[in-house]
Design a protein around this motif. Structure first.
Motif, short mmCIF file in Angstrom:
data_model
loop_
_atom_site.label_atom_id
_atom_site.label_comp_id
_atom_site.label_asym_id
_atom_site.label_seq_id
_atom_site.Cartn_x
_atom_site.Cartn_y
_atom_site.Cartn_z
N ALA A 24 49.45 52.78 30.67
CA ALA A 24 50.31 53.51 29.75
C ALA A 24 51.29 52.56 29.08
CB ALA A 24 51.06 54.62 30.49
N GLY A 25 51.57 52.83 27.83
CA GLY A 25 52.51 52.03 27.08
C GLY A 25 53.57 52.91 26.48
N THR A 26 54.17 52.44 25.41
CA THR A 26 55.23 53.22 24.79
C THR A 26 54.68 54.26 23.82
OG1 THR A 26 55.46 51.53 23.10
CG2 THR A 26 56.91 51.37 25.02
N ARG A 27 53.46 54.08 23.35
CA ARG A 27 52.86 55.05 22.43
C ARG A 27 52.16 56.19 23.17
NH1 ARG A 27 54.33 52.97 17.91
NH2 ARG A 27 54.04 50.78 17.45
N PHE A 28 51.81 55.97 24.41
CA PHE A 28 51.30 57.04 25.27
C PHE A 28 51.84 56.79 26.67
CE2 PHE A 28 48.15 53.70 25.44
CZ PHE A 28 47.77 53.64 26.77
N ASP A 29 52.01 57.87 27.42
CA ASP A 29 52.59 57.68 28.75
C ASP A 29 51.69 58.11 29.89
OD1 ASP A 29 52.83 60.46 28.72
OD2 ASP A 29 55.00 60.45 28.51
N ARG A 30 50.49 58.59 29.53
CA ARG A 30 49.58 59.00 30.60
C ARG A 30 48.17 59.14 30.05
NH1 ARG A 30 50.46 62.36 35.45
NH2 ARG A 30 48.45 63.22 35.99
N ILE A 31 47.20 58.79 30.87
CA ILE A 31 45.79 59.02 30.55
C ILE A 31 45.18 59.74 31.75
CG2 ILE A 31 43.53 58.01 30.10
CD1 ILE A 31 44.96 55.54 29.02
N ASP A 32 44.63 60.90 31.49
CA ASP A 32 43.90 61.62 32.53
C ASP A 32 42.43 61.59 32.16
OD1 ASP A 32 46.09 62.47 34.14
OD2 ASP A 32 46.56 63.99 32.64
N VAL A 33 41.58 61.37 33.15
CA VAL A 33 40.14 61.39 32.94
C VAL A 33 39.58 62.53 33.78
CG1 VAL A 33 37.99 60.09 33.15
CG2 VAL A 33 40.12 58.89 32.55
N ASP A 35 35.93 64.94 34.04
CA ASP A 35 34.56 65.28 33.62
C ASP A 35 34.09 64.42 32.45
OD1 ASP A 35 34.45 67.32 35.57
OD2 ASP A 35 35.44 68.72 34.20
N GLY A 36 34.48 63.14 32.43
CA GLY A 36 34.03 62.22 31.39
C GLY A 36 34.93 62.14 30.18
N ALA A 37 35.82 63.11 30.00
CA ALA A 37 36.72 63.12 28.84
C ALA A 37 38.04 62.44 29.21
CB ALA A 37 36.98 64.55 28.39
N MET A 38 38.63 61.76 28.22
CA MET A 38 39.94 61.14 28.41
C MET A 38 40.98 61.96 27.65
SD MET A 38 39.14 57.08 28.12
CE MET A 38 38.20 57.20 26.60
N HIS A 39 42.09 62.24 28.30
CA HIS A 39 43.16 63.03 27.72
C HIS A 39 44.41 62.15 27.70
CE1 HIS A 39 40.36 66.29 28.26
NE2 HIS A 39 40.26 65.95 29.54
N VAL A 40 44.83 61.77 26.50
CA VAL A 40 45.94 60.84 26.32
C VAL A 40 47.19 61.63 25.95
CG1 VAL A 40 46.75 58.85 25.01
CG2 VAL A 40 44.31 59.10 25.50
N ARG A 41 48.22 61.50 26.78
CA ARG A 41 49.50 62.16 26.47
C ARG A 41 50.38 61.18 25.71
NH1 ARG A 41 52.91 64.48 31.27
NH2 ARG A 41 53.54 62.31 31.40
N LEU A 42 50.82 61.59 24.54
CA LEU A 42 51.60 60.72 23.66
C LEU A 42 52.99 60.48 24.22
CD1 LEU A 42 50.38 62.28 20.30
CD2 LEU A 42 49.45 60.33 21.54
N GLY A 43 53.48 59.25 24.01
CA GLY A 43 54.74 58.81 24.62
C GLY A 43 55.94 58.81 23.68
N HIS A 44 56.98 58.09 24.09
CA HIS A 44 58.26 58.14 23.41
C HIS A 44 58.35 57.30 22.14
CE1 HIS A 44 58.84 54.54 25.89
NE2 HIS A 44 59.74 54.18 25.01
N ARG A 45 57.40 56.39 21.88
CA ARG A 45 57.45 55.58 20.66
C ARG A 45 56.62 56.19 19.53
NH1 ARG A 45 59.10 50.07 20.94
NH2 ARG A 45 58.64 50.19 18.73
N ILE A 46 56.02 57.32 19.79
CA ILE A 46 55.34 58.09 18.75
C ILE A 46 56.41 58.96 18.11
CG2 ILE A 46 53.71 60.04 18.48
CD1 ILE A 46 52.20 57.51 18.89
N LYS A 48 58.83 61.72 17.30
CA LYS A 48 59.39 62.62 18.32
C LYS A 48 58.72 63.99 18.36
CE LYS A 48 63.14 64.31 15.40
NZ LYS A 48 64.56 64.41 15.21
N HIS A 49 58.11 64.41 17.26
CA HIS A 49 57.44 65.71 17.23
C HIS A 49 56.14 65.71 18.05
CE1 HIS A 49 60.29 67.03 14.26
NE2 HIS A 49 60.00 65.96 13.53
N PHE A 50 55.62 64.53 18.35
CA PHE A 50 54.35 64.43 19.07
C PHE A 50 54.53 64.06 20.54
CE2 PHE A 50 53.26 63.10 14.65
CZ PHE A 50 52.69 64.30 14.29
N LYS A 51 55.72 63.69 20.93
CA LYS A 51 55.95 63.28 22.31
C LYS A 51 55.49 64.38 23.27
CE LYS A 51 59.32 61.78 25.64
NZ LYS A 51 60.71 61.66 25.99
N GLY A 52 54.68 63.98 24.23
CA GLY A 52 54.20 64.93 25.24
C GLY A 52 52.95 65.69 24.84
#
Length: 110
Positions: A24-33, A35-46, A48-52
């Motif tokens: 995780a970096g500043t543009r995303f704060d979490r990656i969940d995998v 069933d083969g799919a990756m789910h990227v949660r956007l972080g604090h450097r994106i 502010k409307h997209f955070k989380g």
């Protein structure tokens, strides 16, 4: 195997949960995998409307052809005819803010 492929494989491996936080970096704060799919949660450097919010990246495969190459779709993109997506789409970002290739396909009026 490319470096990114290796990282994704390591992240999905339950034996290395600390890699999720290291990846995780500043543009995303979490990656969940799941069933083969990756789910990227956007972080604090994106913006502010997209955070989380979440953007899903899912593999798509040719139905009934396990030797065919795998491709990927993002967000709300439609699955091409004859293919099937693997994993759930957990994208919470509105279509209007996604790149064109990640948006829901709309049919133009005649």
């Amino acid at each position: 195997m490319r470096q990114g492929d290796t990282l994704c494989a390591q992240i999905s491996d339950g034996d290395h949960p600390d890699l999720r936080s290291r990846a995780a970096g500043t543009r995303f704060d979490r990656i969940d995998v799941a069933d083969g799919a990756m789910h990227v949660r956007l972080g604090h450097r994106i913006n502010k409307h997209f955070k989380g919010q979440v953007l899903s990246l899912r593999p798509i495969v040719v139905k009934g052809s396990p030797v065919s190459p795998v491709s990927w779709i993002c967000g709300h993109a439609s699955v091409p005819e004859g293919m099937q997506a693997v994993g759930d789409n957990r994208t919470t970002v509105d279509d209007r803010f996604l790149p064109t290739v990640c948006r829901t396909e709309r049919v133009a009026a005649p």
